[in-house]
Design an enzyme around this catalytic site. Structure first.
Site, PDB file in Angstrom:
ATOM      1  N   GLY A   1       7.281  -2.383  -2.689  1.00  0.00           N
ATOM      2  CA  GLY A   1       6.523  -0.730  -2.779  1.00  0.00           C
ATOM      3  C   GLY A   1       7.432  -0.248  -3.709  1.00  0.00           C
ATOM      4  N   ARG A   2       8.415   0.662  -3.419  1.00  0.00           N
ATOM      5  CA  ARG A   2       8.904   1.633  -4.379  1.00  0.00           C
ATOM      6  C   ARG A   2       9.512   1.046  -5.403  1.00  0.00           C
ATOM      7  NH1 ARG A   2      13.055   3.594   0.255  1.00  0.00           N
ATOM      8  NH2 ARG A   2      12.903   1.297   0.608  1.00  0.00           N
TER       9      ARG A   2
ATOM     10  N   PRO B   1       0.770  -1.119   0.182  1.00  0.00           N
ATOM     11  CA  PRO B   1      -0.184  -0.068  -0.213  1.00  0.00           C
ATOM     12  C   PRO B   1       0.894   1.202   0.161  1.00  0.00           C
ATOM     13  CG  PRO B   1      -0.016  -1.035   2.199  1.00  0.00           C
ATOM     14  CD  PRO B   1       0.876  -2.029   1.196  1.00  0.00           C
ATOM     15  N   MET B   2       0.647   2.186  -1.010  1.00  0.00           N
ATOM     16  CA  MET B   2       1.343   3.568  -0.903  1.00  0.00           C
ATOM     17  C   MET B   2       0.096   4.676  -1.069  1.00  0.00           C
ATOM     18  SD  MET B   2       4.970   2.709  -2.969  1.00  0.00           S
ATOM     19  CE  MET B   2       4.214   1.554  -4.038  1.00  0.00           C
ATOM     20  N   ALA B   3       0.291   5.373  -0.162  1.00  0.00           N
ATOM     21  CA  ALA B   3      -0.601   6.600  -0.084  1.00  0.00           C
ATOM     22  C   ALA B   3      -0.381   7.506  -1.249  1.00  0.00           C
ATOM     23  CB  ALA B   3      -0.503   7.450   1.296  1.00  0.00           C
TER      24      ALA B   3
ATOM     25  N   LYS C   1       0.220  -5.037   8.601  1.00  0.00           N
ATOM     26  CA  LYS C   1       1.626  -4.572   8.095  1.00  0.00           C
ATOM     27  C   LYS C   1       2.239  -3.672   9.109  1.00  0.00           C
ATOM     28  CE  LYS C   1       3.588  -2.325   4.170  1.00  0.00           C
ATOM     29  NZ  LYS C   1       3.689  -1.099   4.689  1.00  0.00           N
TER      30      LYS C   1
ATOM     31  N   CYS D   1       2.958   3.238   9.686  1.00  0.00           N
ATOM     32  CA  CYS D   1       3.008   4.592   9.216  1.00  0.00           C
ATOM     33  C   CYS D   1       4.190   5.367  10.016  1.00  0.00           C
ATOM     34  CB  CYS D   1       1.770   5.082   8.940  1.00  0.00           C
ATOM     35  SG  CYS D   1       2.084   6.874   8.311  1.00  0.00           S
TER      36      CYS D   1
ATOM     37  N   GLY E   1      10.660  -4.299   2.172  1.00  0.00           N
ATOM     38  CA  GLY E   1      11.748  -3.608   2.317  1.00  0.00           C
ATOM     39  C   GLY E   1      13.124  -3.818   1.358  1.00  0.00           C
TER      40      GLY E   1
HETATM   41  C1  LIG Z   1       4.895   7.269  -1.136  1.00  0.00           C
HETATM   42  C2  LIG Z   1       4.640   6.282   0.027  1.00  0.00           C
HETATM   43  C3  LIG Z   1       3.451   5.766   0.427  1.00  0.00           C
HETATM   44  C4  LIG Z   1       3.512   4.909   1.298  1.00  0.00           C
HETATM   45  N1  LIG Z   1       2.129   4.594   2.021  1.00  0.00           N
HETATM   46  C5  LIG Z   1       1.933   3.691   2.754  1.00  0.00           C
HETATM   47  C6  LIG Z   1       0.602   3.293   3.286  1.00  0.00           C
HETATM   48  O1  LIG Z   1      -0.221   4.226   3.097  1.00  0.00           O
HETATM   49  N2  LIG Z   1       0.555   2.201   3.838  1.00  0.00           N
HETATM   50  C7  LIG Z   1       1.704   1.547   4.367  1.00  0.00           C
HETATM   51  O2  LIG Z   1       1.144   0.563   5.046  1.00  0.00           O
HETATM   52  N3  LIG Z   1       2.727   1.730   4.133  1.00  0.00           N
HETATM   53  C8  LIG Z   1       2.819   2.722   3.190  1.00  0.00           C
HETATM   54  N4  LIG Z   1       4.106   3.141   2.705  1.00  0.00           N
HETATM   55  C9  LIG Z   1       5.222   2.198   2.945  1.00  0.00           C
HETATM   56  C10 LIG Z   1       5.116   1.012   1.997  1.00  0.00           C
HETATM   57  O3  LIG Z   1       4.134   0.192   1.808  1.00  0.00           O
HETATM   58  C11 LIG Z   1       6.431   0.256   2.271  1.00  0.00           C
HETATM   59  O4  LIG Z   1       6.491  -0.534   3.486  1.00  0.00           O
HETATM   60  C12 LIG Z   1       7.786   0.594   1.993  1.00  0.00           C
HETATM   61  O5  LIG Z   1       8.024   1.530   1.275  1.00  0.00           O
HETATM   62  C13 LIG Z   1       9.183  -0.199   2.234  1.00  0.00           C
HETATM   63  O6  LIG Z   1       8.879  -1.288   0.933  1.00  0.00           O
HETATM   64  P1  LIG Z   1       9.731  -0.941  -0.149  1.00  0.00           P
HETATM   65  O7  LIG Z   1      11.283  -0.747   0.147  1.00  0.00           O
HETATM   66  O8  LIG Z   1       9.431  -2.152  -1.167  1.00  0.00           O
HETATM   67  O9  LIG Z   1       9.526   0.360  -0.773  1.00  0.00           O
HETATM   68  C14 LIG Z   1       4.526   4.015   1.739  1.00  0.00           C
HETATM   69  C15 LIG Z   1       5.770   4.099   1.045  1.00  0.00           C
HETATM   70  C16 LIG Z   1       5.865   5.274   0.181  1.00  0.00           C
HETATM   71  C17 LIG Z   1       7.015   5.282  -0.473  1.00  0.00           C
END
Ligand SMILES: Cc1cc2nc3c(=O)[nH]c(=O)nc-3n(C[C@H](O)[C@H](O)[C@H](O)COP(=O)(O)O)c2cc1C
Length: 398
Positions: A256-257, A37-39, A170, A130, A233
């Site tokens: 995510g990213r 999930p990414m806001a 999460k 968060c 991560g």
């Molecule tokens: C722009 C953005 C928005 C995010 N919004 C949420 C969210 O709404 N809920 C959540 O649980 N994590 C949120 N995250 C965290 C990601 O879900 C994830 O845990 C984090 O980016 C690490 O994973 P990655 O290294 O694959 O990016 C957000 C991350 C980013 C970069």
């Protein structure tokens, strides 16, 4: 190549077991890959793009799971208009997955009951990760699991009201290295009937800095043996995902990213989990085709072309990463407000450019080391089950 220590391949050729979502086995998610999930990002158009990419590489359905951006429970139960717009899914999305943010067991329970009664989703994820100051300052997000009994009450209320619809959580490792919460939270999740737990291997203090601690995912896997543990991560490519599976023993990955401006990462993930070495290496022309589709989907979902193309602006730098584009066109794409304008700028690009070397690495937020702001006296009593005051956000999304 299938990993030597993995089980026998199934009909899709994948040596990795699917994730089971729901009571008595439920739906099988294959490969065991979840869009984080990414806001502001993982709305229906982006989820659709990622899902389409995955489905192009496999006959398995559902091919992965694609979670909504965070939805605030209070805003949902109050039927806030923006929130109701955000929870709309595309026709093709199955299972429909919503992430909720809430701090009050009663309100979380009402939000879950509303989702179930009105058939709004097929899976509910709860956000305890968060790290944003406006959230932790009130005791929400990654601050909340420190209050074990409050966490337990929230999960109990969610699972009870879900009536069989799967509920997952999460979380992060904790607030900081001196206040780690993930092992207790994992145990509580098992007790309360949560379907799986996902761990982002960072503390709130780390934000997005440094590297994710995958050893914490392995440690959680040792403690939580009754339900799946998902790792999250720093998965930047499909090889990272398989490496995380092997190194931590986790049951699935949350990405995510790495897929920002790169929804075809899900195609690569499917290929890798099915043992194929195929990787998407789109030319600039192919990237612009996907960008345009992203803009069209956004325009349809929002119901307005200008707003759709405007919303695409935040994705432009990620899509263009590594390509030779030039400042003028880059700025033009990032300020366009119609499909015709986008097409004009696309027409000025050298569309035959191959996928750039080095474009696969980290992208998106990488800043870290932020002091975690907590409510006054928050750390004094970990057993306190009182919901924090004023911590229910009144808006959803990014
Ligand atoms: C722009 C953005 C928005 C995010 N919004 C949420 C969210 O709404 N809920 C959540 O649980 N994590 C949120 N995250 C965290 C990601 O879900 C994830 O845990 C984090 O980016 C690490 O994973 P990655 O290294 O694959 O990016 C957000 C991350 C980013 C970069």
């Amino acid at each position: 190549m299938a990993p030597a220590d993995a089980p026998t391949p199934d009909a899709t050729g994948s040596p990795w077991p699917p994730l089971r979502l729901g009571a008595s086995g439920g739906e099988r998610i294959r490969p065991p890959v979840v869009l984080a999930p990414m806001a502001g990002i993982t709305n229906a158009p982006f989820r659709t793009l990622c899902q389409e990419q995955a489905e192009a590489a496999t006959t398995a359905r559902p091919a992965g799971l694609y979670v909504s951006e965070m939805i605030t429970t209070r805003a949902l139960v109050e039927r806030d208009a923006k929130t109701l717009r955000l929870i709309r899914f595309a026709e093709t999305e199955r299972p429909r997955s919503i992430q909720l943010y809430g701090v009050d067991p009663h309100i979380v329970g009402r939000a879950v009951a509303m989702i179930v009664d009105e058939g709004l989703a097929d899976h509910i994820d709860l956000n305890f990760g968060c790290p944003v100051p406006k959230v932790t300052r009130k005791g929400g997000g990654s601050a909340l699991p420190y209050k074990r009994n409050l966490l337990r009450d929230i999960l109990r209320s969610a699972v009870k009201n879900a009536r069989g619809v799967p509920v997952t959580i999460k979380m992060r490792k904790g607030i900081d290295d001196d206040h780690l919460t993930y092992l207790d939270a994992g145990r509580i999740a098992v007790d309360e009937g949560v379907t799986w737990v996902a761990l982002h291997g960072r503390t709130a203090e780390q934000h997005y800095g440094g590297t994710a601690d995958w050893s914490a995912i392995a440690r959680l896997k040792e403690v939580v043996t009754d339900i799946p543990v998902l790792g999250n991560g720093d998965i930047w490519d499909a090889e990272d995902a398989l490496r995380m599976m092997r190194e931590t023993g986790c049951d699935g990955v949350v990405v995510g990213r790495g897929c920002l401006g790169r929804p075809w990462l899900f195609r690569d993930l499917v290929s890798a989990f099915e043992g194929s070495a195929d990787r998407a290496r789109p030319t600039l022309g192919e990237v612009t085709t996907i960008m345009r589709r992203h803009a069209v989907l956004l325009a349809e979902w929002i119901g307005d072309e200008t707003h759709g193309v405007t919303d695409l602006r935040k994705h432009v730098a990620w899509y263009m990463k590594g390509f030779s584009v030039g400042g003028t066109i880059r700025r033009g794409l990032a300020t366009a407000s119609s499909l015709a304008e986008l097409d004009d700028w696309f027409g000025q690009l050298d569309l035959d450019q191959p996928w750039p070397i080095g474009a696969d690495g980290p992208r998106g937020r990488t800043a870290g080391g932020k002091r975690v702001v907590l409510p006054e006296g928050w750390l004094d009593d970990p057993e306190c089950a009182l919901p924090p005051v004023d911590a229910e956000l009144d808006h959803s999304g990014g």
